[in-house]
Design an enzyme around this catalytic site. Structure first.
Site, PDB file in Angstrom:
ATOM      1  N   LYS A   1       0.883  -1.020   0.001  1.00 35.65           N
ATOM      2  CA  LYS A   1      -0.037  -0.022   0.051  1.00 35.65           C
ATOM      3  C   LYS A   1       0.747   1.220   0.016  1.00 35.65           C
ATOM      4  O   LYS A   1       0.209   2.215  -0.637  1.00 35.65           O
ATOM      5  CB  LYS A   1      -0.795   0.111   1.321  1.00 35.65           C
ATOM      6  CG  LYS A   1      -1.911  -1.119   1.195  1.00 35.65           C
ATOM      7  CD  LYS A   1      -3.219  -0.548   0.853  1.00 35.65           C
ATOM      8  CE  LYS A   1      -4.058  -1.953   0.583  1.00 35.65           C
ATOM      9  NZ  LYS A   1      -5.539  -1.639   0.159  1.00 35.65           N
TER      10      LYS A   1
ATOM     11  N   LYS B   1      -3.455 -10.909  -6.899  1.00 32.99           N
ATOM     12  CA  LYS B   1      -4.827 -11.032  -6.235  1.00 32.99           C
ATOM     13  C   LYS B   1      -5.873 -10.120  -6.592  1.00 32.99           C
ATOM     14  O   LYS B   1      -5.644  -9.058  -6.945  1.00 32.99           O
ATOM     15  CB  LYS B   1      -4.663 -10.767  -4.501  1.00 32.99           C
ATOM     16  CG  LYS B   1      -5.652 -11.003  -3.737  1.00 32.99           C
ATOM     17  CD  LYS B   1      -5.468 -10.484  -2.376  1.00 32.99           C
ATOM     18  CE  LYS B   1      -5.732  -8.902  -2.355  1.00 32.99           C
ATOM     19  NZ  LYS B   1      -6.572  -8.401  -1.090  1.00 32.99           N
TER      20      LYS B   1
ATOM     21  N   LYS C   1     -10.163  -4.928  -4.655  1.00 30.86           N
ATOM     22  CA  LYS C   1     -11.361  -3.881  -5.022  1.00 30.86           C
ATOM     23  C   LYS C   1     -10.368  -2.547  -5.336  1.00 30.86           C
ATOM     24  O   LYS C   1     -10.980  -1.713  -6.143  1.00 30.86           O
ATOM     25  CB  LYS C   1     -12.099  -3.716  -3.800  1.00 30.86           C
ATOM     26  CG  LYS C   1     -11.791  -3.449  -2.693  1.00 30.86           C
ATOM     27  CD  LYS C   1     -12.970  -3.224  -1.736  1.00 30.86           C
ATOM     28  CE  LYS C   1     -12.892  -3.834  -0.488  1.00 30.86           C
ATOM     29  NZ  LYS C   1     -12.072  -3.417   0.572  1.00 30.86           N
TER      30      LYS C   1
END
Ligand code: ATP
Ligand code: LTN
Length: 345
Positions: free
Chosen positions: A127, A209, A212
């Site tokens: 992130k 993966k 969203k």
């Protein structure tokens, strides 16, 4: 060694009900990954466990959010939880920010978590690369808030997808460290990760993966999406140049991922799927998988839409959920405050 797959279905009804807890950030629309990897397994366990599920809205602000959108997604997520089979009569459904004890415990746990432990978290590394302009302290501290979310309910199991296993392991380490100093304050929970569906991959880049927050909208299928969009994404799914439907995640990540999704949707084994599509082209296979996903998602979408029209009902669900959750959370927090030496008010 950390338990991943204790077969919870084998536990006797005579045992006292164990506690299960999990959450999802309303940081985007729910994906097929979060449904198959997490929510679907929650709904199956309601009779067997005392279950707590929440909207992790406090976690979402580690990344900039539009406030009105966050409110809308939080409510939609609650409606989707219910539509996915989480009966509010049997499960405690609540919004994380409605139970301030999570944040209060999180501060205490911060003081029992090492800087080095947090720097090793894969999600933080990913992130912070993705949001290089905003590597805030909350993003770094995210796993400690998650540990507080968990430990405050003293759960036995935390049902999550594979990507969250590292965070649950850290939570266990923090609990053991705290218990080592103060005695048995926290139950040390186990991650509960499904055998199939634990890691649903992107349809457009099957080495990653399904997520969203993926930049590529074709890689990610949302469970509330329109059938024609789901069909298009499966039609375009990346496969390989071979022509056999065979489970081999190393050599054939795209096909293996579709097989995993299909297996979850219709309950067939990989061998059965291989036999079903022997000698057929990928086109037929992709269409069949897309159709199965559309049928799996249809009732969820329809029920979510219906529930979203009944705001009063949703409000009543999250209010009574927060009340029940607060009762347990405040008990644990009181115990922790006492142990560390805070004077009760
Ligand atoms: P974000 O992109 O915002 O990080 P995400 O799409 O990765 O979000 P989360 O909200 O972090 O999803 O995950 C919700 C739950 O679903 C977690 O338990 C997570 O482990 C699980 N999950 C998420 N994506 C997948 C996936 N692709 N396969 C299986 N499980 C998943
Ligand atoms: N980090 C989780 C969301 C989450 C969670 C939790 C999951 C926040 N707190 C507690 C299980 C238990 C994620 O899905 N990304």
């Amino acid at each position: 060694m950390l338990c991943v797959e204790k077969d919870v279905s084998e536990m006797s009804d005579m045992e006292q009900k164990q506690v299960m807890l999990s959450g999802i950030q309303p940081s985007g629309e729910l994906t097929l990954g979060s449904y198959l990897g997490a929510i679907r397994n929650w709904a199956e366990r309601a009779d067997q466990f005392d279950c707590y599920y929440f909207m992790a809205d406090m976690h979402t602000i580690t990344v900039r959010q539009n406030p009105a959108e966050l409110r809308r997604r939080t409510l939609t997520q609650l409606a989707a939880y219910i539509a996915c089979g989480l009966d509010p009569e049997k499960n405690t459904l609540f919004i994380q920010s409605h139970v301030p004890e999570h944040a209060q415990l999180s501060w205490v746990l911060n003081c029992y978590t090492m800087f080095g432990e947090l720097t090793r978290m894969t999600q933080f590394k990913a992130k912070s690369a993705q949001h290089a302009e905003n590597i805030n302290a909350g993003l770094f501290d995210y796993p400690v808030l998650m540990a507080a979310d968990i430990l405050i309910y003293q759960p036995d199991f935390v049902p999550v997808g594979d990507d969250q296993k590292q965070h649950v392991e850290l939570c266990r380490d923090i609990a053991e460290r705290f218990n080592g100093i103060y005695g048995d304050v926290f139950k040390v929970p186990q991650p509960y990760i499904p055998k199939v569906g634990a890691r649903v991959m992107s349809l457009s880049s099957p080495e990653n993966k399904m997520s969203k927050s993926d930049q590529d909208p074709n890689g990610c299928v949302y469970i509330l999406e329109r059938p024609e969009d789901i069909a298009r994404k499966f039609k375009r799914a990346v496969t390989d140049s071979e022509m056999s439907v065979r489970f081999d995640p190393e050599q054939k990540p795209g096909i293996s991922n579709l097989m995993q999704i299909y297996s979850c949707a219709v309950g067939k084994t990989y061998e059965e799927i291989e036999t079903e599509f022997a000698g057929q082209g990928y086109g037929v296979f992709k269409k069949t998988v897309g159709d199965a996903v559309i049928e799996m998602c249809r009732p969820i979408r329809e029920e979510t839409d219906r529930l979203l029209k009944d705001k009063a009902y949703l409000e009543q669900v999250y209010r009574s959920g927060a009340e029940k959750a607060s009762y347990i959370a405040s008990k644990t927090l009181r115990k922790v405050y006492k142990k560390v030496g805070f004077i009760p008010r």
